[in-house]
Design a protein around this motif. Sequence first.
Motif, PDB file in Angstrom:
ATOM      1  N   ASP A  56       0.795  -1.225   0.000  1.00  0.00           N
ATOM      2  CA  ASP A  56       0.000   0.000   0.000  1.00  0.00           C
ATOM      3  C   ASP A  56       0.833   1.282   0.000  1.00  0.00           C
ATOM      4  N   ALA A  57       2.132   1.195   0.271  1.00  0.00           N
ATOM      5  CA  ALA A  57       2.971   2.394   0.358  1.00  0.00           C
ATOM      6  C   ALA A  57       2.918   3.190  -0.952  1.00  0.00           C
ATOM      7  N   PHE A  58       2.480   4.433  -0.863  1.00  0.00           N
ATOM      8  CA  PHE A  58       2.406   5.327  -2.020  1.00  0.00           C
ATOM      9  C   PHE A  58       1.596   4.727  -3.177  1.00  0.00           C
ATOM     10  N   LEU A  59       0.629   3.876  -2.871  1.00  0.00           N
ATOM     11  CA  LEU A  59      -0.093   3.167  -3.934  1.00  0.00           C
ATOM     12  C   LEU A  59      -0.691   4.123  -4.954  1.00  0.00           C
ATOM     13  N   TYR A  60      -1.424   5.123  -4.503  1.00  0.00           N
ATOM     14  CA  TYR A  60      -2.069   6.043  -5.441  1.00  0.00           C
ATOM     15  C   TYR A  60      -1.019   6.691  -6.348  1.00  0.00           C
ATOM     16  N   GLY A  61       0.049   7.189  -5.770  1.00  0.00           N
ATOM     17  CA  GLY A  61       1.096   7.832  -6.556  1.00  0.00           C
ATOM     18  C   GLY A  61       1.789   6.882  -7.506  1.00  0.00           C
ATOM     19  N   ARG A  62       2.040   5.673  -7.069  1.00  0.00           N
ATOM     20  CA  ARG A  62       2.719   4.693  -7.927  1.00  0.00           C
ATOM     21  C   ARG A  62       1.857   4.335  -9.132  1.00  0.00           C
ATOM     22  N   VAL A  63       0.563   4.170  -8.908  1.00  0.00           N
ATOM     23  CA  VAL A  63      -0.339   3.839 -10.016  1.00  0.00           C
ATOM     24  C   VAL A  63      -0.523   5.070 -10.916  1.00  0.00           C
ATOM     25  N   TYR A  64      -0.669   6.232 -10.306  1.00  0.00           N
ATOM     26  CA  TYR A  64      -0.849   7.465 -11.072  1.00  0.00           C
ATOM     27  C   TYR A  64       0.312   7.669 -12.041  1.00  0.00           C
ATOM     28  N   ARG A  65       1.533   7.478 -11.535  1.00  0.00           N
ATOM     29  CA  ARG A  65       2.695   7.712 -12.393  1.00  0.00           C
ATOM     30  C   ARG A  65       2.717   6.749 -13.579  1.00  0.00           C
ATOM     31  N   LEU A  66       2.277   5.499 -13.380  1.00  0.00           N
ATOM     32  CA  LEU A  66       2.234   4.560 -14.504  1.00  0.00           C
ATOM     33  C   LEU A  66       1.294   5.048 -15.599  1.00  0.00           C
ATOM     34  N   PHE A  67       0.167   5.621 -15.179  1.00  0.00           N
ATOM     35  CA  PHE A  67      -0.787   6.089 -16.171  1.00  0.00           C
ATOM     36  C   PHE A  67      -0.390   7.430 -16.790  1.00  0.00           C
ATOM     37  N   LEU A  68       0.535   8.157 -16.168  1.00  0.00           N
ATOM     38  CA  LEU A  68       1.068   9.350 -16.822  1.00  0.00           C
ATOM     39  C   LEU A  68       1.870   8.965 -18.071  1.00  0.00           C
ATOM     40  N   TYR A  69       2.580   7.846 -18.026  1.00  0.00           N
ATOM     41  CA  TYR A  69       3.278   7.374 -19.226  1.00  0.00           C
ATOM     42  C   TYR A  69       2.271   7.101 -20.343  1.00  0.00           C
ATOM     43  N   ILE A  70       1.166   6.463 -19.988  1.00  0.00           N
ATOM     44  CA  ILE A  70       0.136   6.154 -20.985  1.00  0.00           C
ATOM     45  C   ILE A  70      -0.473   7.445 -21.516  1.00  0.00           C
ATOM     46  N   GLN A  71      -0.712   8.397 -20.622  1.00  0.00           N
ATOM     47  CA  GLN A  71      -1.246   9.683 -21.058  1.00  0.00           C
ATOM     48  C   GLN A  71      -0.274  10.344 -22.041  1.00  0.00           C
ATOM     49  N   ASP A  72       1.022  10.269 -21.760  1.00  0.00           N
ATOM     50  CA  ASP A  72       2.017  10.817 -22.685  1.00  0.00           C
ATOM     51  C   ASP A  72       1.899  10.169 -24.058  1.00  0.00           C
ATOM     52  N   VAL A  73       1.835   8.859 -24.092  1.00  0.00           N
ATOM     53  CA  VAL A  73       1.758   8.124 -25.358  1.00  0.00           C
ATOM     54  C   VAL A  73       0.551   8.586 -26.178  1.00  0.00           C
ATOM     55  N   LEU A  74      -0.547   8.872 -25.509  1.00  0.00           N
ATOM     56  CA  LEU A  74      -1.782   9.261 -26.195  1.00  0.00           C
ATOM     57  C   LEU A  74      -1.865  10.749 -26.526  1.00  0.00           C
ATOM     58  N   ASP A  75      -1.021  11.564 -25.911  1.00  0.00           N
ATOM     59  CA  ASP A  75      -1.082  13.018 -26.082  1.00  0.00           C
ATOM     60  C   ASP A  75      -0.446  13.417 -27.418  1.00  0.00           C
ATOM     61  N   PRO A  76      -1.221  13.975 -28.347  1.00  0.00           N
ATOM     62  CA  PRO A  76      -0.643  14.373 -29.645  1.00  0.00           C
ATOM     63  C   PRO A  76       0.514  15.370 -29.501  1.00  0.00           C
ATOM     64  N   ALA A  77       0.471  16.239 -28.501  1.00  0.00           N
ATOM     65  CA  ALA A  77       1.545  17.220 -28.305  1.00  0.00           C
ATOM     66  C   ALA A  77       2.858  16.539 -27.906  1.00  0.00           C
ATOM     67  N   PHE A  78       2.788  15.390 -27.273  1.00  0.00           N
ATOM     68  CA  PHE A  78       3.988  14.640 -26.868  1.00  0.00           C
ATOM     69  C   PHE A  78       4.667  14.001 -28.079  1.00  0.00           C
ATOM     70  N   GLN A  79       3.889  13.690 -29.112  1.00  0.00           N
ATOM     71  CA  GLN A  79       4.402  13.140 -30.370  1.00  0.00           C
ATOM     72  C   GLN A  79       5.145  11.818 -30.193  1.00  0.00           C
ATOM     73  N   TYR A  80       4.526  10.904 -29.451  1.00  0.00           N
ATOM     74  CA  TYR A  80       5.138   9.595 -29.222  1.00  0.00           C
ATOM     75  C   TYR A  80       5.357   8.883 -30.556  1.00  0.00           C
ATOM     76  N   ASP A  81       6.556   8.362 -30.734  1.00  0.00           N
ATOM     77  CA  ASP A  81       6.912   7.633 -31.956  1.00  0.00           C
ATOM     78  C   ASP A  81       7.773   6.432 -31.575  1.00  0.00           C
ATOM     79  N   PRO A  82       7.168   5.251 -31.465  1.00  0.00           N
ATOM     80  CA  PRO A  82       7.932   4.078 -31.027  1.00  0.00           C
ATOM     81  C   PRO A  82       9.080   3.710 -31.964  1.00  0.00           C
ATOM     82  N   LYS A  83       9.065   4.209 -33.186  1.00  0.00           N
ATOM     83  CA  LYS A  83      10.134   3.889 -34.131  1.00  0.00           C
ATOM     84  C   LYS A  83      11.475   4.497 -33.731  1.00  0.00           C
ATOM     85  N   ILE A  84      11.454   5.545 -32.908  1.00  0.00           N
ATOM     86  CA  ILE A  84      12.719   6.183 -32.515  1.00  0.00           C
ATOM     87  C   ILE A  84      13.165   5.794 -31.104  1.00  0.00           C
ATOM     88  N   THR A  85      12.455   4.861 -30.486  1.00  0.00           N
ATOM     89  CA  THR A  85      12.813   4.411 -29.143  1.00  0.00           C
ATOM     90  C   THR A  85      14.173   3.720 -29.171  1.00  0.00           C
TER      91      THR A  85
END
Length: 163
Positions: A56-85
Amino acid sequence: MEDVRAVAEAIIAKLGLTSSVKSLLIEKTDSPWQEKALIKRKKGHLDVKAIIWDDDAFLYGRVYRLFLYIQDVLDPAFQYDPKITPDEEKDPDVRDRYNQVWSLYVDSRMERLGIENFYDRVLRRNLFIDMAKELSWEDAEKVFQTLWEKETYTYREIVDHAT
């Protein structure tokens, strides 16, 4: 342990990801260092597998941060491009820097949002300095501060910083 699924679903809604995340699979792990969110793109939506530390330690924050990565991937302004990873097998050092920079971006936003996070500024700084062995401690600290204070990144900028 709190209901991880309920926490994750609340965060998905809060971040406006409900229409994008069609299915959510949660697996438990025995370490916060192994947490991650894996996504599969399907037509018009994502399937998400979240691997979460069974504590349970920092559970909300730990889960929130994982979904921030997903939000980045979906955000057109972030311009995620897996080809350049950066390729982990071809250049593991670049891939490590890439992971560090994107994590700095996520965790600095967590701090600005006031969400308690396992990966706070001090821990993230120490991890960054440890990774940047080619720099002096003072130079690594300056680079860290510059990266931490930047409010927005594009995916290309993260990859460029790594390379």
